[in-house]
Design a protein around this motif. Sequence first.
Motif, PDB file in Angstrom:
ATOM      1  N   ILE A   1       2.683  22.554 -61.281  1.00 54.33           N
ATOM      2  CA  ILE A   1       4.183  23.499 -61.955  1.00 54.33           C
ATOM      3  C   ILE A   1       5.413  22.910 -61.487  1.00 54.33           C
ATOM      4  O   ILE A   1       6.377  22.685 -62.283  1.00 54.33           O
ATOM      5  CB  ILE A   1       3.920  24.939 -60.037  1.00 54.33           C
ATOM      6  CG1 ILE A   1       2.851  25.078 -60.815  1.00 54.33           C
ATOM      7  CG2 ILE A   1       5.143  25.370 -60.605  1.00 54.33           C
ATOM      8  CD1 ILE A   1       2.989  26.672 -59.827  1.00 54.33           C
TER       9      ILE A   1
ATOM     10  N   TYR B   1       5.197  24.651 -71.160  1.00 49.97           N
ATOM     11  CA  TYR B   1       5.492  24.690 -69.882  1.00 49.97           C
ATOM     12  C   TYR B   1       4.573  25.352 -69.309  1.00 49.97           C
ATOM     13  O   TYR B   1       3.936  25.109 -68.487  1.00 49.97           O
ATOM     14  CB  TYR B   1       6.613  24.705 -69.717  1.00 49.97           C
ATOM     15  CG  TYR B   1       7.195  24.372 -67.872  1.00 49.97           C
ATOM     16  CD1 TYR B   1       6.518  23.939 -66.928  1.00 49.97           C
ATOM     17  CD2 TYR B   1       7.863  25.699 -67.417  1.00 49.97           C
ATOM     18  CE1 TYR B   1       6.604  24.133 -65.916  1.00 49.97           C
ATOM     19  CE2 TYR B   1       7.380  26.078 -65.548  1.00 49.97           C
ATOM     20  CZ  TYR B   1       7.297  24.815 -64.787  1.00 49.97           C
ATOM     21  OH  TYR B   1       6.874  25.168 -63.819  1.00 49.97           O
ATOM     22  N   VAL B   2       4.676  26.885 -69.662  1.00 46.05           N
ATOM     23  CA  VAL B   2       4.161  27.832 -69.463  1.00 46.05           C
ATOM     24  C   VAL B   2       2.406  27.306 -69.600  1.00 46.05           C
ATOM     25  O   VAL B   2       1.874  27.937 -68.921  1.00 46.05           O
ATOM     26  CB  VAL B   2       4.332  29.258 -69.374  1.00 46.05           C
ATOM     27  CG1 VAL B   2       3.634  30.294 -68.375  1.00 46.05           C
ATOM     28  CG2 VAL B   2       5.750  29.626 -68.916  1.00 46.05           C
TER      29      VAL B   2
ATOM     30  N   CYS C   1       1.509  24.634 -67.261  1.00 43.90           N
ATOM     31  CA  CYS C   1       0.795  24.727 -66.504  1.00 43.90           C
ATOM     32  C   CYS C   1      -0.345  25.688 -66.088  1.00 43.90           C
ATOM     33  O   CYS C   1      -1.180  25.691 -65.549  1.00 43.90           O
ATOM     34  CB  CYS C   1       1.946  25.801 -65.465  1.00 43.90           C
ATOM     35  SG  CYS C   1       3.457  24.579 -65.384  1.00 43.90           S
TER      36      CYS C   1
ATOM     37  N   TYR D   1       2.293  27.490 -51.372  1.00 42.73           N
ATOM     38  CA  TYR D   1       3.454  27.644 -52.557  1.00 42.73           C
ATOM     39  C   TYR D   1       4.719  28.583 -52.374  1.00 42.73           C
ATOM     40  O   TYR D   1       4.996  28.596 -51.148  1.00 42.73           O
ATOM     41  CB  TYR D   1       2.448  29.675 -52.962  1.00 42.73           C
ATOM     42  CG  TYR D   1       3.331  29.604 -54.440  1.00 42.73           C
ATOM     43  CD1 TYR D   1       3.638  29.120 -55.102  1.00 42.73           C
ATOM     44  CD2 TYR D   1       4.035  30.507 -54.288  1.00 42.73           C
ATOM     45  CE1 TYR D   1       3.284  29.492 -56.467  1.00 42.73           C
ATOM     46  CE2 TYR D   1       4.915  31.300 -55.386  1.00 42.73           C
ATOM     47  CZ  TYR D   1       4.295  30.476 -56.519  1.00 42.73           C
ATOM     48  OH  TYR D   1       5.202  30.953 -58.010  1.00 42.73           O
TER      49      TYR D   1
ATOM     50  N   PRO E   1       8.108  27.457 -60.140  1.00 48.63           N
ATOM     51  CA  PRO E   1       7.966  27.844 -61.376  1.00 48.63           C
ATOM     52  C   PRO E   1       9.409  27.794 -61.053  1.00 48.63           C
ATOM     53  O   PRO E   1       9.476  27.409 -62.792  1.00 48.63           O
ATOM     54  CB  PRO E   1       7.078  28.906 -61.407  1.00 48.63           C
ATOM     55  CG  PRO E   1       6.417  29.258 -60.536  1.00 48.63           C
ATOM     56  CD  PRO E   1       7.464  28.183 -58.872  1.00 48.63           C
ATOM     57  N   TYR E   2      10.328  28.503 -61.204  1.00 45.39           N
ATOM     58  CA  TYR E   2      11.857  28.306 -61.789  1.00 45.39           C
ATOM     59  C   TYR E   2      12.445  27.049 -61.677  1.00 45.39           C
ATOM     60  O   TYR E   2      12.890  26.617 -62.749  1.00 45.39           O
ATOM     61  CB  TYR E   2      12.604  29.208 -61.081  1.00 45.39           C
ATOM     62  CG  TYR E   2      12.270  30.060 -61.051  1.00 45.39           C
ATOM     63  CD1 TYR E   2      12.378  31.382 -61.386  1.00 45.39           C
ATOM     64  CD2 TYR E   2      11.454  31.174 -59.457  1.00 45.39           C
ATOM     65  CE1 TYR E   2      12.152  32.698 -61.340  1.00 45.39           C
ATOM     66  CE2 TYR E   2      10.780  32.865 -58.981  1.00 45.39           C
ATOM     67  CZ  TYR E   2      10.609  33.405 -60.588  1.00 45.39           C
ATOM     68  OH  TYR E   2       9.976  34.169 -60.549  1.00 45.39           O
TER      69      TYR E   2
ATOM     70  N   GLY F   1      10.511  24.650 -62.221  1.00 45.73           N
ATOM     71  CA  GLY F   1       9.535  24.256 -63.836  1.00 45.73           C
ATOM     72  C   GLY F   1      10.602  24.601 -64.858  1.00 45.73           C
ATOM     73  O   GLY F   1      10.652  24.095 -65.729  1.00 45.73           O
TER      74      GLY F   1
ATOM     75  N   PHE G   1       3.620  33.741 -66.961  1.00 41.61           N
ATOM     76  CA  PHE G   1       4.504  33.284 -66.083  1.00 41.61           C
ATOM     77  C   PHE G   1       4.667  34.764 -64.983  1.00 41.61           C
ATOM     78  O   PHE G   1       4.105  33.879 -63.059  1.00 41.61           O
ATOM     79  CB  PHE G   1       5.927  32.708 -66.171  1.00 41.61           C
ATOM     80  CG  PHE G   1       6.667  32.215 -65.984  1.00 41.61           C
ATOM     81  CD1 PHE G   1       7.250  30.866 -64.854  1.00 41.61           C
ATOM     82  CD2 PHE G   1       8.263  33.250 -64.700  1.00 41.61           C
ATOM     83  CE1 PHE G   1       7.871  30.505 -64.045  1.00 41.61           C
ATOM     84  CE2 PHE G   1       8.938  33.005 -63.740  1.00 41.61           C
ATOM     85  CZ  PHE G   1       8.509  31.245 -64.021  1.00 41.61           C
TER      86      PHE G   1
ATOM     87  N   THR H   1       3.220  33.635 -61.279  1.00 41.85           N
ATOM     88  CA  THR H   1       3.828  33.521 -59.844  1.00 41.85           C
ATOM     89  C   THR H   1       3.556  34.372 -58.566  1.00 41.85           C
ATOM     90  O   THR H   1       3.385  34.678 -57.425  1.00 41.85           O
ATOM     91  CB  THR H   1       5.903  33.591 -59.948  1.00 41.85           C
ATOM     92  OG1 THR H   1       5.509  34.892 -60.891  1.00 41.85           O
ATOM     93  CG2 THR H   1       6.252  32.632 -60.609  1.00 41.85           C
TER      94      THR H   1
END
Lengths: 253, 304
Positions: free
Chosen positions: A92, A155-156, A159, A189, A194-195, A197, B20, B24
């Motif tokens: 990620i 990117y998403v 991942c 986690y 993720p943000y 990334g 996403f 998450t």
Amino acid sequence: MASLQLRLTQPFFSLGRYVMLLAKAFTSLGEFGLYRKNLFVQMVRTGIDSIPIVALAAAFSGAVTTVQTAYQLVSPLIPKSTIGAVVVPSLIMELGAVVTGFILAGRVGARIAAELGTMRVTEQIDALEAMGLNSVGYLIVPRVMAGVLMFPVLYVSACFVGISGGLLAAEISGAVAIGEFIQGARDYYLPFGPYFGLIKSFVFGFVITSISCYMGYFTEGGAEGVGRSTTQAAVISCVYILLSDLVLAIVLL
Amino acid sequence: MKYSNELKIGVAIALSILVFFVGTRFFKDLPIFSGTYEFRTTFADAGGLVSGNAVRINGVNVGSVNEVRLQDGQAHVGFTVDRQVAMTHGSVTSIGGFGMLGVVRLEIQLGPPDTTLHDPGDFIPSTTEEGLDQLIETAPDIVGRADSLILGATATLEAARTLMSDPQSDLAQTLGAIQGSANALSTLLRAEQDRIAGVLEGVESLTGNLNALTRDSLTATVGNVNQLLARIDQNMASLEATTTSLNAILAKIDQGEGTLGKLVNDDSLYTKLDATLTNLNRILLDFEQNPKKYLKDLKLVDVF
């Protein structure tokens, strides 16, 4: 003496020319409506067409990371769920964006530089200007925007496919049960991951496309020059991906 | 059918946003579509809690920690909990998990089920449990003490082994002498076997004669008693002899002859034991002052 002076001033000259090109692109945003069709073509070529190769690379990164982490975990004191806790955050936060960035630097950066370079050496860009079209707005703005908009999508998917690949490798190699893998990933986690990334992917998309456009737009010297621009676009994009990766990590973490 | 570029891009972006969002929430351990609510709590010691850590009730993950920040000397923690969980009044939070390995959790102990529910955003009080971290803090101390104890025990055992293995040592001589005494006693018993048997016989005939007394004349009984007294006299004589030999042994002990005598008269064993204990004390003192000297190679947990 003159050559030394040229060598010393060359980097600043390039930087200035790059910033001026970007400034021109920025001011061309007003005429964006004219080139909207171009944007969608570029978004498909940059984004959608890259998904298979990005997914392939990400799946293998995830699988390899999982298998190698499992290989390194020899201590009985460390729970197997640590594999998930290593693989998921590294995908990620780092691999998802950087592997995608390298692939796009080769695939998209080279294509952009070759396209624009050929248009420059065959004087198509001059022709566009002669017809009264804004070449920067017509050629560069859609490409850079396509990169910035589509890179997060890539990117998403990187991942998603990468973590799936890791899970698949964990299941097939029997290193760790899927439930344990996910448990470890959840325990460690970080919500910002993720943000972080996503921010990286925006930056990388901009870095790759803008550098490649710059290289292609200012190509000199025929077919040889096109080849040189293409190579430089890919190489310099990679270098600046690594540099911006480090800067982002220092600034944001 | 050929799809338009716009459609492809739209689908790709929509799918990415969906992945996403779901991803998450999945890794945050939140229910993917149902809602959550937020609560706040404070801890004196957050024990390494960071945002993203799991929130558990009875060992079941029900949410995750949103934020941990320090304010007014207290760790303020915000966390989300699955909307399906009924957060009753009287619930308390605590820090759980294994801080040393980095797996820290927020544990919630639910209140009684018949009380009213907390509103979202409410403050949930916390309890402090004897954390594992405190145990870990005191562990080196305990290990140090255990180590010094083991060192002392080793030295004592060492000394005992030397004492046992050396034939000239007091302990070995004492044991030898005790064995000798036991042998002598055994010999004595064997030698006096006949007499003892005689005594028993006499007692037997006494009962027989006592029986006869009730039947026969008192005179005969008196005669028998006379005989009996004569035998007792004999036994007394032998007892006297035994006493004499015991006296001799005691005299030897008194004069310091043999091991028992030395044990009684010679204080060297006591002096040696005293010196050993003094040394042990000194080692323990040194250990308390310089524990590093002894704990140099001692690591609590060699993980990485």
